[in-house]
Design an enzyme around this catalytic site. Structure first.
Site, PDB file in Angstrom:
ATOM      1  N   VAL A 275      -0.809  -2.340   1.611  1.00  0.00           N
ATOM      2  CA  VAL A 275      -0.782  -2.186   3.065  1.00  0.00           C
ATOM      3  C   VAL A 275      -1.951  -1.299   3.474  1.00  0.00           C
ATOM      4  CG1 VAL A 275       0.625  -1.413   5.009  1.00  0.00           C
ATOM      5  CG2 VAL A 275       1.751  -2.282   2.943  1.00  0.00           C
ATOM      6  N   CYS A 276      -2.736  -1.743   4.442  1.00  0.00           N
ATOM      7  CA  CYS A 276      -3.884  -0.944   4.894  1.00  0.00           C
ATOM      8  C   CYS A 276      -3.385   0.363   5.498  1.00  0.00           C
ATOM      9  CB  CYS A 276      -4.708  -1.702   5.922  1.00  0.00           C
ATOM     10  SG  CYS A 276      -5.979  -0.654   6.667  1.00  0.00           S
ATOM     11  N   ILE A 277      -3.824   1.466   4.934  1.00  0.00           N
ATOM     12  CA  ILE A 277      -3.282   2.770   5.353  1.00  0.00           C
ATOM     13  C   ILE A 277      -3.670   3.118   6.789  1.00  0.00           C
ATOM     14  CG2 ILE A 277      -5.198   4.067   4.267  1.00  0.00           C
ATOM     15  CD1 ILE A 277      -3.040   6.220   3.572  1.00  0.00           C
TER      16      ILE A 277
ATOM     17  N   ALA B  87      -1.637   1.030   9.147  1.00  0.00           N
ATOM     18  CA  ALA B  87      -0.214   1.365   9.063  1.00  0.00           C
ATOM     19  C   ALA B  87       0.098   2.691   9.764  1.00  0.00           C
ATOM     20  CB  ALA B  87       0.216   1.428   7.602  1.00  0.00           C
TER      21      ALA B  87
END
Lengths: 130, 142, 96
Positions: free
Chosen positions: A77-79, A82
């Site tokens: 998940v792209c931090i 997110a």
């Protein structure tokens, strides 16, 4: 072949997540390797650990988890995408002084470098978009 | 136009394409189809481009459709301080992202000229767009 | 050869024009999600430049009740056919 999936659509808002999950299941059933699913843009909502869809609807998050458990598919998940949207794991939540957390393993917060690497190391990168 | 005229035009197009061929090669082509502010797709597409470039990948950008408005000069912050993308665009050169392709048909449809844009661009025809799709190892659309 | 997927109806969005511009002479087009509306006889004309290379995803046609209304010159494929198209293509480019 080694595949990667990039998912940009939010679950239950757009069809993208359903399309991606069905494609992912068919890929592994056909004997392909699905290396990772990378969640970016509104796709990060797929990782929300508190999602509680009605029982007569497909549980997308559980679907992703099952792919991880049964086929070793990484769920990245792209931090940056997110955190902006309120999706934090326990570490990030405590770092930002938040009570509770909204993402947990097997979903992993990671950087966009992982997406670029995934695209270049896989034979195919397939994007599902809103 | 005569058949010969068409052939000549096609020939010139191929020559123009070959001239920019070196520019058109790369690891990643990011296609940007959305303008600033209305959605985060432009910003998130640019972020992917910058990260790839920071890791030493050769990156080109292709602005298509209303995405061409992303480059219009004089952009500012949005209401409530919404950041927009001007600052990111200004960083492209620093990251060696210098191949900025814009869809010629979209520029025409939007009534935009290269001088309306804040960065130097190459206007590309459908043939050049098709070439860019094959000369980059990875293509991502935002 | 590249595969292009399109999830918008040509009756609703102009993104199909960009898709067509980006398609090389042997590239293939797969209509998915709302894009399968483009397989209707009245709308398939938007794709006449790439006739014979247009596919539509069966599950998405079926779910919308459009399978029986699909134009004859559109190839209908299921998700396994979708995967086969991605196997054959060097890259899959997504339009939305």
């Amino acid at each position: 072949m080694r595949y990667g999936i990039l998912l940009l659509g939010a679950p239950y808002s757009r069809q993208a997540s359903h399309s991606a999950l069905r494609f992912a299941r068919a890929l592994v059933a056909k004997g392909h390797i699905l290396d990772s699913v990378f969640f970016y843009h509104d796709g990060v909502y797929n990782a929300a650990r508190l999602a509680a869809p009605p029982q007569d609807e497909p549980h997308l998050m559980d679907g992703w988890k099952a792919l991880h458990d049964e086929h070793g598919v990484k769920l990245d998940v792209c931090i940056a995408a997110a955190l902006r949207r309120g999706l934090l794991n326990e570490t990030e939540a405590s770092r930002h002084g938040k009570e509770g957390y909204s993402i947990e393993a097997p979903f992993a917060l990671t950087g966009l470098g992982q997406l670029v690497d995934l695209g270049l190391r896989c034979d195919r990168l397939i994007t599902f978009a809103p | 136009m005569s058949k010969r005229g068409f052939a000549k035009e096609a020939e010139e197009e191929v020559r123009a394409m070959n001239d920019t061929q070196t520019d058109l090669q790369g690891d990643l082509l990011v296609i940007l189809r959305h303008g600033p502010h209305g959605s985060s797709l432009l910003r998130e597409g640019l972020d992917m481009a910058l990260v790839a470039a920071a890791f030493g990948r050769r990156v080109s950008l292709l602005f298509m459709g209303t995405g061409c408005t992303a480059l219009v000069s004089g952009q500012g912050q949005g209401p409530l301080g919404q950041k927009g993308t001007q600052a990111t665009l200004n960083m492209l050169e620093m990251y060696d992202i210098e191949t900025l392709l814009v869809e010629s048909e979209a520029m025409h449809a939007l009534g935009l000229k290269a001088c309306d844009l804040s960065l130097p661009v190459i206007e590309v025809s459908p043939a050049q767009i098709q070439a860019a799709m094959t000369t980059h190892r990875l293509v991502a659309t935002f | 050869m590249n595969l292009h997927t399109l999830n918008r109806s040509p009756a609703d969005s102009r993104v199909y024009q960009q898709t067509l511009q980006a398609m090389g002479h042997d590239d293939q087009l797969l209509l998915i999600e709302d894009g399968v509306q483009g397989a209707l006889p009245q709308l398939v004309r938007y794709f006449e430049d790439v006739e014979g290379r247009v596919y539509a995803l069966k599950e998405d046609l079926e779910a919308r009740g459009l399978l029986g209304l699909c134009a004859d010159n559109v190839h209908v494929v299921d998700v396994d056919g979708f995967i086969e198209l991605t196997e054959q293509a060097d890259k899959t480019i997504t339009w939305y």
